[in-house]
Design a protein around this motif. Sequence first.
Motif, mmCIF file in Angstrom:
data_model
loop_
_atom_site.group_PDB
_atom_site.id
_atom_site.type_symbol
_atom_site.label_atom_id
_atom_site.label_comp_id
_atom_site.label_asym_id
_atom_site.label_seq_id
_atom_site.Cartn_x
_atom_site.Cartn_y
_atom_site.Cartn_z
ATOM 1 N N GLU A 117 0.860 -1.238 -0.173
ATOM 2 C CA GLU A 117 0.092 -0.080 -0.059
ATOM 3 C C GLU A 117 0.960 1.303 0.002
ATOM 4 O OE1 GLU A 117 -3.401 2.100 2.650
ATOM 5 O OE2 GLU A 117 -2.149 0.707 3.335
ATOM 6 N N ASP A 129 -4.083 -6.732 5.076
ATOM 7 C CA ASP A 129 -5.053 -6.260 4.445
ATOM 8 C C ASP A 129 -5.261 -6.902 3.194
ATOM 9 O OD1 ASP A 129 -6.906 -4.509 3.341
ATOM 10 O OD2 ASP A 129 -6.188 -2.715 4.531
ATOM 11 N N ARG A 135 -7.143 -5.981 0.724
ATOM 12 C CA ARG A 135 -7.209 -5.022 -0.173
ATOM 13 C C ARG A 135 -6.117 -4.783 -0.959
ATOM 14 N NH1 ARG A 135 -9.073 0.240 2.280
ATOM 15 N NH2 ARG A 135 -7.514 -0.585 3.956
ATOM 16 N N VAL A 174 -12.600 -7.540 -2.403
ATOM 17 C CA VAL A 174 -12.054 -6.286 -2.047
ATOM 18 C C VAL A 174 -10.951 -6.078 -2.800
ATOM 19 C CG1 VAL A 174 -13.056 -6.099 0.284
ATOM 20 C CG2 VAL A 174 -10.960 -7.363 0.046
ATOM 21 N N ALA A 175 -9.970 -6.883 -3.253
ATOM 22 C CA ALA A 175 -8.528 -6.588 -3.775
ATOM 23 C C ALA A 175 -8.969 -6.097 -4.944
ATOM 24 C CB ALA A 175 -7.844 -7.868 -3.811
ATOM 25 N N ARG A 187 -10.571 -2.447 -4.886
ATOM 26 C CA ARG A 187 -9.386 -1.330 -4.452
ATOM 27 C C ARG A 187 -8.530 -1.077 -5.634
ATOM 28 N NH1 ARG A 187 -4.116 -1.264 -4.979
ATOM 29 N NH2 ARG A 187 -4.362 -3.504 -4.546
#
Length: 210
Positions: free
Chosen positions: A50, A76, A78, A137-138, A141
């Motif tokens: 991130e 996470d 995401r 979600v990955a 995002r």
Amino acid sequence: TPPPKHTDTRRVFAYLRSRGIDAEIINHCIKHGQLYEDAVHHNCVFVGYEHGNPAYGALRGTLSDTTFAGEVPGSDKRFSFAVPLCAGGKTLCVFESAIDLLSFATLTLLAGRDWKSETYLSLAGVFQTKRENVVPVALSRFLDEHPSVRKIHLHLDNDAVGRGAVKGIVGGLQGKYQVYDEPPSRGKDVNDELKIRVGIMRERKERERT
């Protein structure tokens, strides 16, 4: 906290080579800090970032026949494993796992194409849900952060969970993107397809679809 790094990556390298993955692709991921061997358990650690900071880690065991798979605590989803680090372009290839992602990159290389010209994203696994039109979600995002993407190629597993995930993604993204369902042509997943292609694994006479 990511597990500490081992001083070398011999076990990780040997394990991924045993799955048919090309040395050039393994070395690329190691060089860019996206793959390393953990010092304690010798697992493969596939790192997602991130904004330049490690945010996700997928774990794959290297030491036994019954391969351990898991995640670094606090990961996470995401920000799951994606190649290359600086993604761009209009096309995105999507996979259930980091192993499948690297397997597809290898198949691209074996076909004589530039594997680095594609952008690849692992979903860090998929699961069955009773809700419709669910985008993992990955993926959601990634699409938010990469507005250039127009085409999405789904290379998910040839099983009930994989097929269900495809249905959810196609429904959830309808009208926004061109989405193509491209499951492996041989075997249960993309790594099976690669292992059959390079002769590590024999193809079963009847394809097992559940």
